[in-house]
Design a protein around this motif. Structure first.
Motif, PDB file in Angstrom:
ATOM      1  N   ASP A  34      33.281  29.608  31.261  1.00 52.28           N
ATOM      2  CA  ASP A  34      34.260  29.910  32.285  1.00 52.28           C
ATOM      3  C   ASP A  34      33.712  31.178  33.188  1.00 52.28           C
ATOM      4  O   ASP A  34      34.629  31.886  33.631  1.00 52.28           O
ATOM      5  CB  ASP A  34      35.932  29.962  31.974  1.00 52.28           C
ATOM      6  CG  ASP A  34      36.814  29.596  32.860  1.00 52.28           C
ATOM      7  OD1 ASP A  34      36.432  28.835  33.805  1.00 52.28           O
ATOM      8  OD2 ASP A  34      37.891  29.715  32.585  1.00 52.28           O
ATOM      9  N   GLN A  36      32.974  33.156  36.321  1.00 50.26           N
ATOM     10  CA  GLN A  36      33.389  33.317  37.452  1.00 50.26           C
ATOM     11  C   GLN A  36      32.766  34.290  38.394  1.00 50.26           C
ATOM     12  O   GLN A  36      32.660  35.400  37.864  1.00 50.26           O
ATOM     13  CB  GLN A  36      34.901  33.554  37.500  1.00 50.26           C
ATOM     14  CG  GLN A  36      36.043  32.923  36.710  1.00 50.26           C
ATOM     15  CD  GLN A  36      36.240  31.704  37.147  1.00 50.26           C
ATOM     16  OE1 GLN A  36      36.426  31.092  38.419  1.00 50.26           O
ATOM     17  NE2 GLN A  36      36.749  30.795  36.460  1.00 50.26           N
ATOM     18  N   ASN A  38      32.819  35.061  42.868  1.00 47.58           N
ATOM     19  CA  ASN A  38      33.223  34.595  44.021  1.00 47.58           C
ATOM     20  C   ASN A  38      32.077  34.150  44.927  1.00 47.58           C
ATOM     21  O   ASN A  38      32.204  33.416  45.788  1.00 47.58           O
ATOM     22  CB  ASN A  38      34.090  35.431  44.651  1.00 47.58           C
ATOM     23  CG  ASN A  38      35.644  35.600  44.171  1.00 47.58           C
ATOM     24  OD1 ASN A  38      35.763  34.519  43.388  1.00 47.58           O
ATOM     25  ND2 ASN A  38      36.186  36.733  44.454  1.00 47.58           N
TER      26      ASN A  38
END
Ligand code: DUC
Ligand code: ZN
Ligand code: ZN
Length: 461
Positions: A34, A36, A38
């Motif tokens: 997972d 992450q 942006n």
């Protein structure tokens, strides 16, 4: 991060696990579940494997040999590399009588640099010590990132062979500076004698290439090389092993704790000497030649038990027309076969079929060559290493055809071979160089790899 590959199955030389991998610039920046970020571009690779790029530690791009030059130069050879998941090559630069090591390397680099699409390094072949002056250059060669030297026990007439005394000098000096010696082990005198007798009796077809260099020609030379390395307790890397007795000698030395490393090539794992009986047998002519079935079985067994350390290609293709020079005389066939585009697919296909594990494939095609040859920024998927990454689709079917290769050669010994599973993306230092059948790289992007000698090598590789 610049890119995240999401939901893949990471394959290391030790394990496989589900993870995302993040790339920042040229490096692997993160590994985890997972991930992450942006700003990242994200590619979903669900169901696909993420592997470290293969390191082909044995290539001969644009090799002047057999009265001609091999058909792949650094451009087409490294395009083919990228399209098969090879992200680094270690090519052979040949020092000749009267020439220095660095002179040889610089000359070769100046040809390669503008063309290479993947990263590259050089081993330096020593053919003449120039009255021992060459030995004084070993230290500076290592400082410049040339941490491996090669000797030939063959090619006497071509003035490439070294005698045992020269080989020993190279072995001892290399060890002093933390470098390793590679050896092409076949017995030159036995081959020349066999050739003379065969030609005198009109035995000229490609089959006699094998007959002139049978099992005993390789095993004698391998045993001799191992004998000297063991006797002086120096490391030795034996290239393109193709013979059962030779590999048994390696096993024995390894079991006794000596640093003897063995390389083989896909052609020796796939074919036997029977290929030389084919009408197109000359296209399979390389040295050493493929041997009998017992040797092929012995190579697979050695690979499985860990006595083969690396798999490389000896990539050295010649056009059909060049191979045809020897249609009526096997000694006129330029020696060499291509295969860089199918190295990783071949070994991964074996893994996909359950013959070896995927981790073993990564170990022999990436991790071990990086470790043995001091490519400390390559060879594994870990944070801080170069982002040399291959995404492999285990369900993609691919059948080899010369028409669709990226090598310039107009034929391949791998024609018609089917692979279940094939690379779909290749990244070199974070740059996409191959995307699903299409070459995406840029000539000259490849970087010269300044390899580290054992003495100075960081402990993590
Ligand atoms: N063997 C080949 O088949 N080609 C290039 C050099 C070598 O040793
Ligand atoms: Zn060789
Ligand atoms: Zn070679």
């Amino acid at each position: 991060m610049d890119l995240i590959l999401k939901n893949g199955i990471l394959v290391t030389s030790e394990e496989m696990y589900q993870a995302d991998i993040g790339i920042s610039g040229e490096k692997i920046a993160a590994i985890g579940t997972d991930l992450q970020d942006n700003t990242s571009k994200i590619i979903d690779v669900t169901g696909k494997f993420i592997l470290p790029g293969a390191i082909d530690a044995h290539t001969h791009m644009a090799l002047a040999f057999g009265g001609t030059v091999s058909s792949d130069g650094y451009l087409s050879g490294t395009k083919a590399a990228a399209c098969g998941g090879v992200t680094t090559i270690i090519d052979y630069a040949m020092q000749r009588s009267g020439k220095g090591i660095m002179e040889t390397i610089e000359e070769r680099k100046s040809i390669a640099q503008a063309e290479v699409c993947v990263d590259y390094g050089f081993h330096c072949i020593i053919t003449d010590l120039n009255n021992d002056a060459i030995l004084d250059e070993f230290e500076s060669a290592v400082q410049a990132g040339i941490t491996s030297f090669k000797c030939f026990f063959v090619y006497k007439k071509e003035k490439m062979m070294v005698d045992d005394g020269t080989f020993l000098k190279v072995l001892l000096e290399a060890d002093k500076v933390g470098a390793i010696v590679n050896i092409h082990a076949e017995n030159s005198d036995a081959i020349d004698l066999n050739i003379e007798r065969l030609l005198r009796n009109g035995k000229t077809s490609a089959w006699y290439h094998y007959v002139s260099r049978p099992e005993c020609v390789e095993s004698e030379a391998v045993k001799r090389a191992v004998h000297w390395a063991v006797s002086f307790n120096k490391p030795l890397y034996i290239v393109h092993m193709a013979d059962k007795e030779g590999i048994e000698a390696v096993t024995l030395a390894k079991d006794s704790g000596y640093r003897i490393y063995a390389e083989t090539c896909p052609q020796y794992l796939e074919f036997t000497c029977d290929v030389y009986k084919r009408e197109d047998g000359r296209n399979f002519v390389c040295s050493p030649p493929m041997k009998g079935k017992d040797s092929k079985i012995a190579l697979w067994d050695a690979l499985k038990r860990g006595d083969i350390d690396t798999i490389a290609t000896d990539h050295c293709p010649f056009y059909k027309e060049q191979k045809d020079w020897g249609i009526n005389d096997f000694t006129k066939i330029p020696n060499g076969c291509g295969g860089i585009e199918f190295l990783y697919p071949y070994i991964l296909n074996a893994a996909n079929a359950g013959v070896i594990s995927f981790s073993k494939a990564v170990e022999v095609c990436s991790f071990n060559p990086a470790k043995i040859f001091g490519c400390h920024e390559k060879g594994s998927l870990s944070i801080g290493k170069d982002a040399d990454i291959v995404v492999y689709d285990p369900d993609k079917d691919y059948t080899v055809s010369a028409k669709h290769m990226h090598s310039k050669c107009d034929h391949t010994i791998w024609e018609g071979k089917s692979f279940h599973g094939f690379p779909v993306l290749t990244f070199v230092r974070g740059k996409l160089v191959y995307d699903n059948g299409k070459f995406m790289g840029v000539p000259g992007f490849g970087k010269f790899i300044k390899r580290k000698a054992k003495k100075t090598q960081v402990t993590s590789v």
